[in-house]
Design an enzyme around this catalytic site. Sequence first.
Site, short mmCIF file in Angstrom:
data_model
loop_
_atom_site.label_atom_id
_atom_site.label_comp_id
_atom_site.label_asym_id
_atom_site.label_seq_id
_atom_site.Cartn_x
_atom_site.Cartn_y
_atom_site.Cartn_z
N GLU A 138 0.81 -1.22 0.00
CA GLU A 138 0.00 0.00 0.00
C GLU A 138 0.85 1.27 0.00
OE1 GLU A 138 -3.03 -0.33 3.03
OE2 GLU A 138 -4.04 -1.94 1.94
N GLU B 173 -4.80 -9.04 0.82
CA GLU B 173 -5.36 -8.98 2.17
C GLU B 173 -6.86 -8.88 2.08
OE1 GLU B 173 -1.86 -6.29 4.40
OE2 GLU B 173 -3.91 -5.54 4.22
#
Length: 313
Positions: free
Chosen positions: A120, A229
């Site tokens: 991220e 995720e």
Amino acid sequence: MNFLHLAASLLVTASSVNAMGDLGFCIGTKDNSGVCKYTDGYKEDLQKLAPYTNTIRFYSTSDCNTLQWLAPALVAENFKAVVGIWPTDDTHYQMDKDAASTYLPQMSIDNVVAFTVGSEALYRKDLTPQQLADKISDFKNFVSGIKDKDGKSYSSVPVGTADSWNVLVDGYNAPAVQACDLVLANAFSYWQGQVMNNASYSFIDDIMQAVQQVQSIKGTDDIDFWVGETGWPTDGGNYESAQPSVDNAETFWQQGICAIRAWGINTFVFEGFDEAWKPPSTGQNGQEVQGVERFWGVYDANGTLKYDLSCKF
């Protein structure tokens, strides 16, 4: 393509798809008191996960000396990992490269699924798309000079990145995607404030949008793609309309995680184990959510499985 229609039909037809996507778990580097884990602690983790997977994901080789202590556990328990390399700042990145060069030779290439440069980093705006692309290319060149314990080069192992699904859908980030051999897309319906009866549809829609955009950017559907995720917390505070509970986590497992895997998409669940040391977290809307970061594991802090992980099609 109508992705909402696709998401709905995916749930209906999942049981008819033959190729089940692989399952893996993200794991943390600290025990419940916040102390870094050592090899025996990682072995215990892997042994608990072994009935369900032989694959884990972690985020940095140097934090908590992770690769130093985890590498022997991976070898001993016959597990494999997506090895995370943290790309910021340059000092941290160099520390992760140094750890990789020291401890990857103690492992087999069979213990490494892939390398991810960043998790991220685009979502947090730590790097621009081109800066991340440059780091991915740099690590590819770097790791190609490392050999495993049997003398095999890690140059054959894919290198990519993991980021939030909505960031990957944004065409602005195409340079980073272009540099990748594989892409991991993170998607959390909880952090979108979804009610449970819409959470799995939303999750699948998110992932399918990410798949399409990655394939479009790469100009091929022949690219390694994982859910990086996903999951649902079992305790802690509500986030907008999203409510943590064991029942909701089990529902999301069946209707979201099992369904996306039945569509053939490899999936990492966040996470294997509760992390009792974690502080409160803040959602994108600025709301602080007390306690929820501690309760994303499929195992609780005492090592007890919270719900059935079989897929009931």
